[in-house]
Write an enzyme that holds these catalytic residues in place. Structure first.
Site, PDB file in Angstrom:
ATOM      1  N   ASP A 108       8.913  11.830 -13.052  1.00 53.03           N
ATOM      2  CA  ASP A 108       8.880  11.625 -14.612  1.00 53.03           C
ATOM      3  C   ASP A 108      10.325  11.129 -15.066  1.00 53.03           C
ATOM      4  O   ASP A 108      11.098  11.188 -14.144  1.00 53.03           O
ATOM      5  CB  ASP A 108       8.975  13.238 -14.973  1.00 53.03           C
ATOM      6  CG  ASP A 108       7.587  13.708 -14.770  1.00 53.03           C
ATOM      7  OD1 ASP A 108       6.729  13.097 -14.856  1.00 53.03           O
ATOM      8  OD2 ASP A 108       7.396  14.999 -14.725  1.00 53.03           O
TER       9      ASP A 108
HETATM   10  N1  URA Z   1       6.332  17.112 -10.496  1.00 49.32           N
HETATM   11  C1  URA Z   1       6.492  17.052 -11.990  1.00 49.32           C
HETATM   12  O1  URA Z   1       6.519  17.894 -12.777  1.00 49.32           O
HETATM   13  N2  URA Z   1       7.328  15.954 -12.146  1.00 49.32           N
HETATM   14  C2  URA Z   1       7.872  15.132 -11.270  1.00 49.32           C
HETATM   15  O2  URA Z   1       8.458  14.017 -11.869  1.00 49.32           O
HETATM   16  C3  URA Z   1       7.526  15.145 -10.081  1.00 49.32           C
HETATM   17  C4  URA Z   1       6.471  16.229  -9.769  1.00 49.32           C
END
Ligand code: URA
Length: 240
Positions: A108
Site C-alpha cells: 500500500d
Molecule cells: N497488507 C496490507 O494491509 N497492506 C500492505 O501493504 C501489505 C499487506
C-alpha cells in the site's frame, strides 16, 4: 537491454554500489578494462553481450534480468505509471531504469519496506503465485494491544470483511511491546494485514514488510534506498 550502451551505465546497472561517477574515477585510474584494454572514457559505448568488461580485474558478467531490493518509503505507489503519487520506480537512478521494469507485488502507499523491482516476469510469477506459498513477513504496529486469542485466530485461517477466508498465517508477538507484532502471510490479498486486524476490532497504524521468502530487507538500507541483488540472493526468495 540495448546492444550498445555506455560503459558507465552498464557497470552501474550490474554492480549495485558503483555510481557513474565512481566508474569515471576508476577509468581515470585505468582500473576498468574492455577486452583487456584500459577504458579511457566512461561514456565509451560497449556491447555487454560481447565485450569482456572488468573492474579492478573482476569480470562483470552480463545478466539478462535485474533484481533490485528497495526499502519503500510511505507516499510511493507500487505501480509502473505515474498517477497522483510517485511510483517506486521513480526512486531508482537513471542507470537502473530500463524497459520492462516493474515492482513484483504491491505494498500500500502508506506501507514501508521490501519491494522487489525486476524485469523478470517468470520469477515474479513464481514469487506471487498462491501455489508457491512464498511467505511475506511484516512488522506491524497497532492502535490497541494484541488480544490473547489473536495467535490462534490467525493460525486457524480467519474470515475477513467480505467473507473471504484467509489462509492460516502466523502472528508473532514482540515481548516488550503489546501493540506490535510480526505477521507472516502465505498469500497476498488486497490490504490483507489491515483487514485481518480490522476484523478483530483493531487498527494497523504502521506496516513494514521485512522479508520475502528466505530474503530479508537489508538493515543498512535507509528508506528510499535500493540494492542490486546478486543471483544467489534472488534464489533465496524462492527457497523457504
Ligand atoms: N497488507 C496490507 O494491509 N497492506 C500492505 O501493504 C501489505 C499487506
Amino acid at each position: 537491454m540495448a546492444e550498445l550502451m555506455r560503459l558507465d551505465r552498464f557497470i552501474s546497472s550490474q554492480v549495485g554500489n558503483l555510481s557513474r561517477k565512481d566508474v569515471k574515477e576508476l577509468c581515470k585510474k585505468n582500473l576498468i578494462t574492455v577486452n583487456g584494454i584500459p577504458a579511457k572514457r566512461s561514456d565509451d559505448k560497449v556491447n555487454p553481450k560481447l565485450d569482456i568488461i572488468s573492474v579492478k580485474g573482476n569480470e562483470i558478467s552480463y545478466n539478462k534480468y535485474i533484481y533490485i531490493m528497495l526499502n519503500k518509503p510511505q507516499g510511493y505507489v507500487c505501480s509502473t505509471r505515474d498517477g497522483l503519487s510517485p511510483t517506486v520506480l521513480s526512486l531508482l537512478p537513471k542507470e537502473l531504469q530500463r524497459k520492462g521494469l516493474f515492482p513484483a507485488g504491491r505494498l500500500d502507499k502508506d506501507t514501508e519496506g521490501f519491494v522487489l523491482i525486476t524485469d523478470d516476469g517468470e520469477l515474479s510469477h513464481k514469487m506471487l503465485s498462491p501455489k508457491n506459498h512464498v511467505p511475506k513477513k511484516y512488522y506491524v504496529e497497532l492502535e490497541k494491544p494484541i488480544g490473547n486469542d489473536y495467535i490462534k485466530i490467525f493460525s486457524s485461517g480467519m474470515e475477513i470483511d467480505n467473507g473471504d477466508i484467509c489462509k492460516p498465517s502466523e502472528l508473532i508477538p514482540i515481548s516488550n511491546n503489546p501493540n506490535s507484532c510480526y505477521v507472516i502471510l502465505h498469500q497476498g490479498m488486497y490490504h490483507q494485514v489491515k483487514r485481518m486486524f480490522e476484523t478483530l476490532g483493531n487498527k494497523v497504524v504502521f506496516l513494514k514488510r521485512i522479508s520475502i521468502g528466505g530474503l530479508s530487507l537489508d538493515e543498512n538500507l535507509a528508506l528510499g534506498e535500493w540494492l542490486v541483488l546478486l543471483h544467489k540472493d534472488v534464489e533465496r526468495i524462492l527457497l523457504i
